[in-house]
Design a protein around this motif. Structure first.
Motif, PDB file in Angstrom:
ATOM      1  N   HIS A 176       3.326 -14.323  16.638  1.00 24.09           N
ATOM      2  CA  HIS A 176       3.343 -15.751  17.007  1.00 24.09           C
ATOM      3  C   HIS A 176       3.952 -15.983  18.393  1.00 24.09           C
ATOM      4  O   HIS A 176       3.994 -15.079  19.193  1.00 24.09           O
ATOM      5  N   GLU A 191       9.621 -18.426  12.651  1.00 22.58           N
ATOM      6  CA  GLU A 191       9.280 -17.000  12.583  1.00 22.58           C
ATOM      7  C   GLU A 191       9.156 -16.388  13.981  1.00 22.58           C
ATOM      8  O   GLU A 191       9.594 -15.269  14.220  1.00 22.58           O
ATOM      9  N   HIS A 245       6.437  -9.264  11.950  1.00 16.58           N
ATOM     10  CA  HIS A 245       6.291 -10.620  11.397  1.00 16.58           C
ATOM     11  C   HIS A 245       7.369 -10.874  10.347  1.00 16.58           C
ATOM     12  O   HIS A 245       8.062  -9.957   9.927  1.00 16.58           O
ATOM     13  N   ALA A 246       7.484 -12.119   9.928  1.00 18.57           N
ATOM     14  CA  ALA A 246       8.303 -12.445   8.759  1.00 18.57           C
ATOM     15  C   ALA A 246       7.393 -13.213   7.815  1.00 18.57           C
ATOM     16  O   ALA A 246       6.626 -14.072   8.234  1.00 18.57           O
TER      17      ALA A 246
END
Ligand SMILES: [Zn+2]
Length: 457
Positions: A176, A191, A245-246
Motif C-alpha cells: 500500500h 497498514e 502486508h498486515a
C-alpha cells in the motif's frame, strides 16, 4: 446521476411516507442543481510525491463533474469542477513534488464552478479519474502526473547481474502507500505505515549483511500499483521479492502471521479468496486506470506466460516461505502453519521467487497494539531476514559472492577419523589422482586433521 440512482432504489422498496418526502427532496435537489446552484464542495487537497510521479487528490462531497486542459509558458494544468463551490484554502497546501510547484484557485468559468490550477515545473503526462468513497476518504478526483521525459518508476538500479561475485538482491515491497492506506485497525492504525516500517527495518538488516543488498519498491508514503511492484523487482534483477502486508478481516478475532505464495488457480482457502477480493478493492482505491486496462484477455495471456517459467520460482518461493514461517513462530502467533496460496497481483513475477508476508492482523486489537510497537516490528523484520539468509546460505544463486564463498569452503577438506582418499574422491566426485596432484601427495595415505585441497571436477 448518483441522486437519480438513490431514488430508483427507494422506489423498489415499499415506500413509507417519510421516504416519499425524501424522494421528493431529491427531485427538488436535481432541479436546483440544474438551475445552477453548486451541489459539490471541495473539502481538501493532498499532494503525494513519489520519486518518479506525483498524485494530487481532491476531496469532494459528491461525485465530481470535471474537465481539464493544459497551458504552456508557464506550464499549467487547469481543472474545472462544475456545480462546485470551495470550502478549502489552497494557500496552505505545501508541495514537495518535483513536478507540482504550486496549487491555487483561479477565476472560474461561472459562479457555480471552481477552477483549480496546478503550476507545473515541466510538461507532464496527465491521467485524471474520479474515485468513489472508500474509508477513510469520501469522493475524490485523482490527478496522476508523471515526467514526460522520464522512464517509468525504477528501483535503485543495481550492478550488472552478470558480474562475478555480485550481491544477492532482495526486493522488499512495503504494501500500500499514499492514497491507499491498506487496512485500518480498530484504533486507527494504517497498514501502509506498518508495512513501510517493517520493510525499512528488513532492508537495513539485509544491507548490513556482506554479499546481500536490498532494493525497496517504495521508500516513502506514495502509491504504486500492485502490478508495478513486481516489475520494479524485475528491473533490479532481484533474486527474491518479499511483499510485506498486515492482514485484516471483517471480525476482530483472527490473529497471527502467515506467508503467501502465488496460486496458479483459485485460492485454496476462504481467507485467500477474501484477499484476492480485497486486493482488487485496493487497486480500485488507488489506481482506477489499471483496473480498466486489465481486460480478461490480458489476464489469460499473462497466465500462459507465467505457466512457462513459474516452476522454479514457485518451488523456491514455497521453500523460503516454510523457513520464514519457522522463524516467525518464535516472535509472533501464526495464523497458518503452512504457506498459503492465492492469486495476487504482487506475486506474479514469473522469474523471481516471490512471497508475501502478512505480519499479523491489524483488525485484531491486540495485534494492532503489537504492530504499533517498534520492538515488535524489529523482531518481525529480524525473523524474515534470518529466514532469507538461511535459505541463500544453503542455496546461493550462481555468480554471487556467497556462491563463490561456498565453493571455496567446499574446496578444502579437513580429514576426519575413518576417511580415506577413495572415500573423499567419491564424496567430491573427483578422481583420486586429481586430489593427490593438487596436494602433492606421493602415497594414498592421509592423516587425521590434514587439510586437503579438493580440485574442481
Ligand atoms: Zn495489505
Amino acid at each position: 446521476m448518483a441522486l437519480r440512482l438513490s431514488i430508483t432504489i427507494k422506489i423498489m422498496k415499499p415506500v413509507k411516507p417519510n421516504q416519499l418526502i425524501r424522494a421528493c427532496l431529491c427531485v427538488l435537489l436535481i432541479l436546483v442543481s440544474q438551475n445552477g446552484f453548486a451541489t459539490n464542495v471541495v473539502e481538501g487537497l493532498r499532494v503525494w510525491p513519489s520519486p518518479s510521479n506525483t498524485r494530487v487528490v481532491l476531496d469532494l462531497s459528491a461525485q465530481p463533474e470535471y474537465s481539464y486542459f493544459t497551458l504552456s509558458n508557464p506550464t499549467r494544468l487547469v481543472i474545472d469542477l462544475a456545480n462546485t463551490q470551495s470550502n478549502f484554502d489552497l494557500s496552505n497546501v505545501k508541495s514537495t513534488s518535483k513536478l507540482v510547484k504550486k496549487v491555487r484557485y483561479s477565476t472560474p468559468k461561472n459562479k457555480n464552478s471552481v477552477r483549480v490550477v496546478l503550476e507545473l515545473d515541466i510538461p507532464a503526462n496527465t491521467e485524471i479519474f474520479a474515485l468513489p468513497p472508500t474509508a477513510p476518504y469520501k469522493n475524490r478526483l485523482v490527478i496522476d502526473l508523471s515526467d514526460k521525459n522520464e522512464q517509468p518508476q525504477q528501483a535503485v538500479m543495481t550492478s550488472d547481474r552478470s558480474t562475478r561475485d555480485r550481491d544477492i538482491i532482495i526486493a522488499i515491497d512495503a504494501g500500500h502507500g499514499g492514497e491507499d492506506p491498506g487496512s485500518i485497525g480498530p484504533s486507527g492504525t494504517y497498514e501502509k505505515n506498518i508495512t513501510l516500517s517493517v520493510s525499512k527495518k528488513l532492508a537495513e538488516k539485509i544491507d548490513k549483511e556482506p554479499g546481500m543488498r536490498a532494493v525497496m519498491t517504495r521508500t516513502g508514503d506514495y502509491y504504486i500499483s500492485p502490478n508495478d511492484r513486481p516489475e520494479l523487482a524485475r528491473r533490479s534483477k532481484a533474486d527474491l521479492f518479499v511483499s510485506i502486508h498486515a492482514d485484516a478481516f471483517t471480525t476482530p478475532q483472527p490473529n497471527g502471521a502467515s506467508v503467501w505464495v502465488l496460486s496458479m488457480g483459485r485460492a485454496n482457502s476462504e481467507l485467500g479468496r477474501w484477499m484476492e477480493r480485497t486486493e482488487r478493492h485496493s487497486e480500485l482505491l488507488g489506481g482506477a486506470a489499471e483496473v480498466i486496462q486489465d481486460t480478461a484477455s490480458e489476464r489469460y495471456l499473462a497466465q500462459a506466460l507465467l505457466d512457462m517459467s513459474m516452476d522454479h520460482s514457485l518451488t523456491t518461493s514455497y521453500d523460503i516461505s516454510k523457513i520464514v514461517i519457522k522463524e516467525l513462530k518464535d516472535v509472533t502467533k501464526l495464523h497458518k502453519k503452512r504457506p498459503q496460496a492465492a492469486s495476487l497481483a504482487v506475486l506474479t513475477s514469473p522469474d523471481i521467487p516471490s512471497i508475501l508476508v502478512e505480519v499479523g492482523f491489524i483488525s485484531n486489537p491486540k495485534e494492532e497494539k503489537n504492530l504499533n510497537w517498534a520492538k515488535h516490528r524489529q523482531r518481525l523484520a529480524d525473523s524474515v531476514f534470518q529466514a532469507i539468509r538461511q535459505y541463500f546460505k544453503k542455496l546461493p544463486p550462481d555468480g554471487t559472492m556467497w556462491a563463490s564463498l561456498s565453493k571455496a569452503e567446499k574446496r578444502t577438506h579437513r580429514v576426519r577419523s575413518g576417511e580415506s582418499l577413495s572415500l573423499l574422491a567419491q564424496r567430491y566426485n573427483v578422481r583420486i589422482k586429481a586430489i593427490k596432484e593438487a596436494n602433492n601427495l606421493r602415497t594414498d595415505t592421509v592423516r587425521i586433521g590434514q587439510v586437503l585441497t579438493i580440485p574442481s571436477t
